[in-house]
Design an enzyme around this catalytic site. Structure first.
Site, PDB file in Angstrom:
ATOM      1  N   SER A  92       0.751  -4.453  16.671  1.00  0.00           N
ATOM      2  CA  SER A  92       0.101  -3.310  16.040  1.00  0.00           C
ATOM      3  C   SER A  92      -1.328  -3.637  15.610  1.00  0.00           C
ATOM      4  O   SER A  92      -2.203  -3.793  16.447  1.00  0.00           O
ATOM      5  CB  SER A  92       0.962  -2.809  14.887  1.00  0.00           C
ATOM      6  OG  SER A  92       0.577  -1.504  14.516  1.00  0.00           O
ATOM      7  N   LYS A 144      -0.875  18.916  -2.290  1.00  0.00           N
ATOM      8  CA  LYS A 144      -1.374  17.775  -3.062  1.00  0.00           C
ATOM      9  C   LYS A 144      -0.290  16.720  -3.290  1.00  0.00           C
ATOM     10  O   LYS A 144      -0.572  15.532  -3.270  1.00  0.00           O
ATOM     11  CB  LYS A 144      -1.936  18.259  -4.410  1.00  0.00           C
ATOM     12  CG  LYS A 144      -2.537  17.178  -5.240  1.00  0.00           C
ATOM     13  CD  LYS A 144      -3.734  16.551  -4.556  1.00  0.00           C
ATOM     14  CE  LYS A 144      -4.341  15.467  -5.418  1.00  0.00           C
ATOM     15  NZ  LYS A 144      -5.299  14.660  -4.702  1.00  0.00           N
TER      16      LYS A 144
END
Length: 191
Positions: A92, A144
């Site tokens: 990765s 949010k």
């Protein structure tokens, strides 16, 4: 003084935070130190190149990209080579960083791969229900509190997070394609 090649060891989880990598991993990764060292090498007339040793499962997209860009800047400023050797693990973010190298070598037993991006959130609402815990969020917008472990993701929030992952993945594919002189289609096929 003598000319030298510098060894940069990227070991452990690639992260902006020293504490996170030191606690969760046997290997110690110090992001700021490595960035400062690359900057030093770029202006050291005795330095002739970098040997990048990677033994990492990956890590933060942000930190991996920042390290990759620092290595690219070093090459651009100095026109010196970067060689990379994969240790036991190069996955990765470790692969991402290594794309700045002119040449990559690995042991036949190196575990490598994972051209991909993951974002994890935890849905603990079932556990909270069993324990009688209620999470109350007062927010300035509908999304949010997105990713909060006390609230299930909405379809809209899943779409938002997927778009962030897709954007990071496409950037990763483009960097691999450029770094290994391959088409993005071929990289996606291999990924």
């Amino acid at each position: 003084l003598y000319d030298y090649g510098a060894l940069i060891r990227v070991e452990g989880t690639i992260s902006e935070s020293i504490a996170e990598t030191a606690v969760l991993s046997e290997s110690f990764y110090d992001h700021e130190y490595i960035l400062d060292y690359i900057d030093f090498l770029a202006y050291d007339d005795y330095n002739r190149g970098i040997l990048l040793y990677i033994n990492s499962p990956g890590g933060s997209v942000y930190a991996s990209d920042e390290l990759y860009l620092a290595l690219e800047e070093y090459k651009e400023l100095t026109e010196r080579p970067i060689y990379c050797y994969y240790g036991p693990t190069a996955c990765s973010g470790g692969v991402y960083v290594s794309m700045a190298a002119d040449n990559i070598c690995a042991n036949r037993n190196t575990m490598t791969g994972s051209i991909g991006v993951i974002m994890q959130t935890y849905d603990l609402t079932g556990l909270y229900d069993k324990l009688g815990i209620v999470e109350n969020n007062v927010t300035s917008g509908d999304n949010k509190a997105m990713g909060s472990s006390g609230e299930k993701l909405t379809d809209e929030q899943k779409d938002i997070l997927q778009s962030v992952v897709d954007e990071s993945y496409n950037q990763f594919v483009e960097i691999v394609a450029e770094g290994r002189e391959m088409s993005t289609e071929k990289v996606k096929e291999l990924a």
